[in-house]
Design an enzyme around this catalytic site. Structure first.
Site, PDB file in Angstrom:
ATOM      1  N   ASN A   8       9.357 -45.771 -27.490  1.00 54.83           N
ATOM      2  CA  ASN A   8       8.388 -44.998 -26.705  1.00 54.83           C
ATOM      3  C   ASN A   8       9.134 -43.814 -26.110  1.00 54.83           C
ATOM      4  OD1 ASN A   8       6.562 -43.992 -24.873  1.00 54.83           O
ATOM      5  ND2 ASN A   8       6.545 -45.809 -23.556  1.00 54.83           N
ATOM      6  N   TRP A   9       8.865 -42.642 -26.647  1.00 57.46           N
ATOM      7  CA  TRP A   9       9.610 -41.456 -26.191  1.00 57.46           C
ATOM      8  C   TRP A   9       9.085 -40.924 -24.851  1.00 57.46           C
ATOM      9  CZ3 TRP A   9      11.106 -37.628 -30.724  1.00 57.46           C
ATOM     10  CH2 TRP A   9      12.025 -38.275 -31.552  1.00 57.46           C
ATOM     11  N   LYS A  10       7.944 -41.442 -24.407  1.00 57.58           N
ATOM     12  CA  LYS A  10       7.351 -40.963 -23.143  1.00 57.58           C
ATOM     13  C   LYS A  10       7.231 -39.428 -23.181  1.00 57.58           C
ATOM     14  CE  LYS A  10       9.095 -45.124 -20.984  1.00 57.58           C
ATOM     15  NZ  LYS A  10       9.558 -45.797 -19.776  1.00 57.58           N
ATOM     16  N   HIS A  91       0.433 -48.978 -20.723  1.00 59.17           N
ATOM     17  CA  HIS A  91       1.809 -48.908 -20.215  1.00 59.17           C
ATOM     18  C   HIS A  91       1.762 -48.784 -18.690  1.00 59.17           C
ATOM     19  CE1 HIS A  91       5.847 -47.478 -19.384  1.00 59.17           C
ATOM     20  NE2 HIS A  91       6.186 -47.932 -20.581  1.00 59.17           N
ATOM     21  N   GLU A  93       3.275 -46.972 -16.744  1.00 54.91           N
ATOM     22  CA  GLU A  93       3.237 -45.583 -16.254  1.00 54.91           C
ATOM     23  C   GLU A  93       1.820 -45.013 -16.340  1.00 54.91           C
ATOM     24  OE1 GLU A  93       6.536 -44.279 -18.675  1.00 54.91           O
ATOM     25  OE2 GLU A  93       7.842 -45.572 -17.476  1.00 54.91           O
ATOM     26  N   GLU A 161       6.671 -55.755 -20.159  1.00 55.30           N
ATOM     27  CA  GLU A 161       7.594 -54.802 -19.553  1.00 55.30           C
ATOM     28  C   GLU A 161       7.556 -54.959 -18.035  1.00 55.30           C
ATOM     29  OE1 GLU A 161       8.339 -51.285 -22.461  1.00 55.30           O
ATOM     30  OE2 GLU A 161       6.713 -50.774 -21.104  1.00 55.30           O
ATOM     31  N   GLY A 167      13.682 -48.308 -17.161  1.00 56.29           N
ATOM     32  CA  GLY A 167      14.505 -47.145 -16.817  1.00 56.29           C
ATOM     33  C   GLY A 167      15.495 -47.386 -15.691  1.00 56.29           C
ATOM     34  N   SER A 206      14.831 -51.448 -20.204  1.00 53.76           N
ATOM     35  CA  SER A 206      16.294 -51.303 -20.252  1.00 53.76           C
ATOM     36  C   SER A 206      16.935 -52.031 -21.429  1.00 53.76           C
ATOM     37  CB  SER A 206      16.916 -51.741 -18.916  1.00 53.76           C
ATOM     38  OG  SER A 206      16.440 -50.904 -17.869  1.00 53.76           O
ATOM     39  N   GLY A 227      12.436 -47.498 -24.364  1.00 58.91           N
ATOM     40  CA  GLY A 227      12.251 -46.142 -23.856  1.00 58.91           C
ATOM     41  C   GLY A 227      13.494 -45.305 -24.126  1.00 58.91           C
ATOM     42  N   GLY A 228      14.329 -45.156 -23.108  1.00 55.61           N
ATOM     43  CA  GLY A 228      15.482 -44.250 -23.172  1.00 55.61           C
ATOM     44  C   GLY A 228      16.345 -44.403 -24.416  1.00 55.61           C
TER      45      GLY A 228
HETATM   46  P1  13P Z   1      13.429 -48.054 -20.891  1.00 58.46           P
HETATM   47  O1  13P Z   1      13.873 -48.669 -22.193  1.00 58.46           O
HETATM   48  O2  13P Z   1      13.866 -46.627 -20.730  1.00 58.46           O
HETATM   49  O3  13P Z   1      13.748 -48.932 -19.729  1.00 58.46           O
HETATM   50  O4  13P Z   1      11.807 -47.962 -20.955  1.00 58.46           O
HETATM   51  C1  13P Z   1      11.087 -49.083 -21.308  1.00 58.46           C
HETATM   52  C2  13P Z   1       9.680 -48.669 -21.527  1.00 58.46           C
HETATM   53  O5  13P Z   1       8.947 -48.379 -20.589  1.00 58.46           O
HETATM   54  C3  13P Z   1       9.198 -48.591 -22.910  1.00 58.46           C
HETATM   55  O6  13P Z   1       7.818 -48.450 -22.961  1.00 58.46           O
END
Ligand code: 13P
Length: 246
Positions: A8-10, A91, A93, A161, A167, A206, A227-228
């Site tokens: 997920n590149w957000k 998600h 967010e 999650e 993050g 993470s 994510g990251g």
């Molecule tokens: P991180 O891997 O950056 O913690 O993000 C997880 C996430 O929210 C994937 O949707």
């Protein structure tokens, strides 16, 4: 069931980031696990063209309607037209930044399925909820509210999650992850029957190349939502390879 490594590149990435997808494509002509990249919507079409046969693409959200007067929103049909085969829904967010509720996520899930997209439905507790001992109740209630009735379990992906792990570099203990994943499997089987054995249950929060293998060894963990560490091909490949070996 085929396991799934999902990125997920957000809200990250402009055209230059397509090089990361090209690098993954060069590395995986075919892969023993499913690979998914969900770039920002502005890159989706180009990402789909760049991704090659072993890498699927997806959206990070969609509207519940198929078209209409919804400025700034994206219909599931538009994601599909841009090459997507998956869409992340609910998600944390989106739930926090855009006030999405379980009911919103449920109607979007129906719409995504009707469009032929595989929804990746996200659930997870906040730190305050975990500290109050409410984690399992929160997950039960989010699953009950966010998923429509009558599903075939193979049609959907569910991602756990924990909000406090996203993050932050903080990861739940192995017991905490297994407790939630085992609960999710049991809840899905109770509601959707044997087909829920085929629902991919992803852990997210993470996940890095260095901790992926131990997470993938846990029961009812069928992949990750990253994510990251999905932004760089080398990091994401470390996670894909750990999943392939799990
Ligand atoms: P991180 O891997 O950056 O913690 O993000 C997880 C996430 O929210 C994937 O949707």
């Amino acid at each position: 069931m085929r396991k799934l490594a999902a990125g997920n590149w957000k809200m990250n990435g402009t055209a230059a980031a397509l090089a990361e997808i090209a690098a993954l494509n060069a590395r995986y002509d075919s892969a023993p696990v499913d690979i998914l990249i969900c770039p920002p919507a502005t890159l989706l079409s180009r990402a789909s063209d760049t991704a090659g046969p072993a890498i699927a693409t997806g959206g990070q959200d969609c509207h519940a309607a198929h078209s209409g007067a919804h400025t700034g929103d994206i219909a599931p049909d538009m994601l599909k037209d841009a090459g997507a085969s998956y869409v992340i829904l609910g998600h944390s967010e989106r739930r926090t930044d855009h006030g999405e509720t379980d009911a919103t996520v449920r109607v979007k899930t129906v719409s995504a399925l009707n469009t032929g997209l595989t929804p990746v439905v996200c659930v997870g507790e906040t730190e305050a909820e975990r500290d109050a001992g409410q984690t399992l109740d929160v997950i039960r209630s989010q699953l009950a509210g966010s998923l429509p009735d009558g599903l075939d379990g193979a049609q959907i992906v569910v991602a756990y999650e924990p909000v406090w792990a996203i993050g932050t570099g903080r990861v739940p203990t192995h017991d905490q992850i297994e407790e939630v994943h085992n609960l999710m499997r049991a809840e899905l089987v109770a509601r959707f029957g044997d087909s829920a054995a085929e629902t991919r249950l992803l852990y997210g929060g993470s996940v890095k190349p260095g901790n992926a293998a131990e997470i993938f060894a846990l029961s009812n963990v069928d992949g990750a939502l990253v994510g990251g560490a999905s932004l760089k091909a080398d990091d994401f490949a470390g996670i894909i390879d750990a999943l392939a070996q799990a």
